[in-house]
Design an enzyme around this catalytic site. Structure first.
Site, PDB file in Angstrom:
ATOM      1  N   VAL A 145       1.087  -3.630   3.932  1.00 35.11           N
ATOM      2  CA  VAL A 145       0.874  -4.927   4.553  1.00 35.11           C
ATOM      3  C   VAL A 145       2.122  -5.820   4.445  1.00 35.11           C
ATOM      4  CG1 VAL A 145      -0.068  -6.155   2.565  1.00 35.11           C
ATOM      5  CG2 VAL A 145      -0.945  -6.679   4.831  1.00 35.11           C
ATOM      6  N   SER A 157       0.805  -1.231   0.000  1.00 35.97           N
ATOM      7  CA  SER A 157       0.000   0.000   0.000  1.00 35.97           C
ATOM      8  C   SER A 157       0.834   1.276   0.000  1.00 35.97           C
ATOM      9  CB  SER A 157      -0.935   0.034   1.205  1.00 35.97           C
ATOM     10  OG  SER A 157      -1.990  -0.867   1.025  1.00 35.97           O
ATOM     11  N   TYR A 165      -3.016  -2.243 -10.651  1.00 35.57           N
ATOM     12  CA  TYR A 165      -3.030  -2.027  -9.198  1.00 35.57           C
ATOM     13  C   TYR A 165      -2.213  -3.095  -8.468  1.00 35.57           C
ATOM     14  CZ  TYR A 165      -4.811  -1.691  -4.420  1.00 35.57           C
ATOM     15  OH  TYR A 165      -4.908  -1.593  -3.048  1.00 35.57           O
ATOM     16  N   LYS A 199       0.641   3.377  -2.995  1.00 37.83           N
ATOM     17  CA  LYS A 199      -0.479   4.295  -3.250  1.00 37.83           C
ATOM     18  C   LYS A 199      -0.026   5.752  -3.208  1.00 37.83           C
ATOM     19  CE  LYS A 199      -3.788   1.070  -1.151  1.00 37.83           C
ATOM     20  NZ  LYS A 199      -4.517   0.732   0.099  1.00 37.83           N
ATOM     21  N   TYR A 238      -5.082   3.418   7.757  1.00 41.79           N
ATOM     22  CA  TYR A 238      -6.383   2.784   7.882  1.00 41.79           C
ATOM     23  C   TYR A 238      -7.120   3.317   9.118  1.00 41.79           C
ATOM     24  CZ  TYR A 238      -3.763  -0.183   4.744  1.00 41.79           C
ATOM     25  OH  TYR A 238      -2.979  -0.638   3.736  1.00 41.79           O
TER      26      TYR A 238
END
Lengths: 304, 304, 304, 304
Positions: B258, B64, B189, B67, B240
């Site tokens: 992660v 992530s 992605y 991103k 998150y």
């Protein structure tokens, strides 16, 4: 005895005069082409004569009504084991509510919302080598009519644009509640929804639910208990978030489809199917709902 | 002046002795193989020397954290037009993740949750002929290191098992917030998530966010305002449903993955990257969170 | 003809032998004192003799079953105007109870969940000078028994500890769906819930719902249509989030209360009341649910 | 050095000319009377001169800004024990969202939404014999101004009409997260919200948050760590569901109130307070948000 033909005729004539006929579903391009002025009603009396009016003999896309046939197949085949993968509670929410499915960790509320019907479809894929052929055979037997068939264009159209159902199926898969590949399950599911039948054929095919599980041709296809239980699911879950309203106003188990069809039944008494493609804001046939209210008011038919 | 090497060494030694090291993510099979004992920290000081300790030079799956790179590319390319398709509010909810997207009708809460990052990926697919090559070029330039690459096995593994992301992408598509085919967007992605970098490379690549948009090689890649705004998103949305906790305990903008990586930064001051693959229950690196708390306590670094 | 006494005796004896009897509700201190071994069943046949077994003549706290009486009063009094303030859809959700009310902007899903019953109570407060006296009069007439009364200690106990109901009533008030002061409405509501009746009295009092609106003493108290519609609400909403399950397993309209009572009925046929204070995890009487399943299996009674 | 007076004057003059000034909150009758044309700005520089413009010296109802003062008192008093009863995560949802509180079983998301502030108020009731007097003393000390006081009419007005807050407090009570009686906690809570202060007084009172916990009069009221942590909460949670937007556009910790006030600060640098009673659709001051955006753009002030 009631003059059923006259009751149907009166309802038909009254409703055809209404200017407001609801809105034809636009999200499935193939369905958007159907004329709003179509209206058919067909009554199949378990212990008596049958009656039809208007477009009762024209085929239309049965869509979600097909969920009752796949449920019957899976329930007959698997028995109560089926309820490990799908619940029997009303959802109380619009039919494409992913939130609920997420919250309940992949166990759909009932077999008549899309997520539940997709799980039922998955069961049939795991059971049969050629589930499409089996379903067709089953529905043709129920209706005693071999002309019933899928509309491959409608199925293909939904396969291309049914992103919400792809989202649902993938979410089910992520929770481990889908045994077969998403594409395969949805290919079957979109085919079942594309079945085309007339009001007459649908009334005939629903015969076992009003007749303790025994179909029109007198062959048993469900136990009496299974038939009762499917009726209970129809009553509590058959009309998305208008299920309570339908039970309240009409008082019969039934199932609607986005193609404008509605089937309702009084156990041991009759099955009635209406078709009119314009929908109300909850996604149920606008004139169909009215026709059923008028019919049950006129005949005092109700399970309650 | 603080003896940064000693601070890093002390933190490293303390943490390595802990028995509890969190749990390695198991849902991506390729990641499950990494040893829990790995721990690396790398500090890149904007106006000073750099320091590393432990496994700071070992590549890991940035997941992530990628991103932030795609967000930077899309923001630089599209400007504020990007915010028509994705919001900048914290999501606060992990478990009813699709629920939120459904409720907000396909506009993801922010670009750092999966749905938002998938929309950002879709923007890049609409912008570039070969977005995978463009992203790789961008990240290599930022880090000044051409050895950085995708791990095609990790990408393939997620493509096969990433059903939740398929559900999200299909839901976005159903709301009209995905321009390209679901499969294409997710292929990109999953590739971006499979990027492998070291703590040193990540610290270098995040340089522009701590340096008013100007990268390590002194070429501008974002405006100063854009860099600030990305930092604001990192602070409010980078962890998150532990974003508030991270702001509260650590007090720096940052992003976790992660794969066990965390990058955090103090504008005009430093970028620090930690890596340890064991995760806490919120999905952030267990030892990494501790390392950053200890580092900011020792150095009194905070944006507040 | 079935030997009803023997059927009831058999069920009674079988169930008494079960070790597991559910858990008595503990959140209302007064109710927590009742012995789990209590079990009563009473059958009132519309066109035949009546039968009882076990503790069928012992009074217990009817709790939520009282919602059916207040609904009947308000429906008889206001007609369909009532449905402007409360819907008739199943709620399907127990745990995010206020969430639903908030989302639907103060219009309760149905009159049998607490929020809906509080709105119905508010209607009665606006209609009658002394609603407590009117309700008592109504229930005594229905059951033809003047010994029925409130238990003021139970009402007071709930008034002190019923914070969730206070939250609900205040939320209704914030949405403008409560005409009278919160304290007054809840004082009435907690009194209605504190009514104490026996299985026999409840079966008698539910007579009009099974008899087209005409009560035991042959005085009409509802129209036939109103009686049918209340049955529809009972079927779809009478058992919280176990409504579908009850329709599926038992197949009769009914209503449960946290005091351990359940009333169910087959229109034009019978009313059956069970009482056993141990509850299952959904809050319905554990042995009572079993008794009704066994009874409908033995007698093949079902509306479906 | 920037000419702050000129910057403030320019912003003031630009904004006064806008026709659209938002909508004054109508749900608190007392607040609805304030004129929309009011606009004040006051800048308190930690290491420099102070500046004001317009209605910077007029008292207004600080409403939710008071939550920062009660949080500071409770945090100073209880330390990290406070976080057992309230979390520090952004809520991402409107400020009166009961759904979230229900779902998270009575633990409010953060101390700046109503439910969290009510828990904080409850802590103060459990700590002090006369919490109203203590709060007044605390705020007067912070601002070094004994003229600050509650507006009992505003407090009484909210006590009569604040049904949502009564719903929240009762829900907290039902989950066991309220130690004192609902009425007492809300009486205190509505009093804290009714505090009336000027932009100048608010800027002065927020001094410790920008000055490592040490107040204007050089007495410490929080530890440096506590001050930082409150700033982190302000940044992530200070503006309801516009918190991300404020961080993104303005880049400073801050808190708004429905009376039209906003306080924002740059640690070790300045505190700025704006007041204009017209609100945007998210409930934050319309001109105040613009004033802060213009100020931070002009001065390049940002924590990022």
């Amino acid at each position: 005895m009631a003059d059923y033909q006259q009751i149907l005729n009166t309802i038909y004539n009254e409703l055809l005069q209404r200017e407001d006929k609801g809105e034809v579903a636009s999200y499935i391009p193939e369905l958007a082409k159907v004329e709003k002025t179509k209206l058919g009603i067909y009554l199949n009396r378990v212990h008596g004569d049958n009656f039809g009016v208007g477009d009762a003999y024209t085929k239309f896309s049965i869509q979600s009504i097909s969920k009752v046939f796949t449920l019957a197949m899976a329930f007959a085949n698997q028995g109560n084991k089926l309820w490990n993968r799908v619940d029997v509670e009303p959802s109380g929410n619009p039919f494409n509510y992913l939130a609920l499915l997420e919250q309940e960790e992949g166990i759909p509320r009932n077999p008549l919302i899309n997520s539940g019907a997709i799980v039922v479809a998955d069961c049939l894929l795991s059971t049969y080598d050629d589930p499409k052929a089996e379903l067709l055979k089953f529905v043709r037997q129920l209706a005693n009519d071999n002309s019933i068939d899928y509309n491959p264009q409608v199925a293909a159209s939904e396969m291309e644009t049914g992103f919400t159902n792809f989202a649902i199926a993938n979410l089910l898969k992520s929770f481990g509640n889908l045994e077969n590949p998403v594409e395969d399950v949805l290919d079957f599911y979109f085919h079942q929804c594309s079945l085309e039948m007339t009001c007459e054929q649908l009334s005939n095919a629903f015969f076992p639910f009003a007749n303790k599980g025994v179909c029109l041709q007198q062959t048993p296809c469900l136990t009496a208990t299974q038939a009762k239980r499917i009726n209970a699911i129809l009553l509590t879950c058959g009309f998305y978030d208008e299920a309570g309203e339908f039970a309240f106003e009409v008082g019969l188990p039934g199932k609607s489809g986005v193609g404008g069809g509605i089937v309702a039944l009084l156990p041991d008494n009759f099955i009635i199917t209406t078709w009119s493609p314009g929908l109300n804001e909850k996604g149920n046939s606008y004139l169909g709902m009215m026709a059923l209210e008028k019919f049950t008011t006129a005949t005092k038919a109700s399970i309650f």
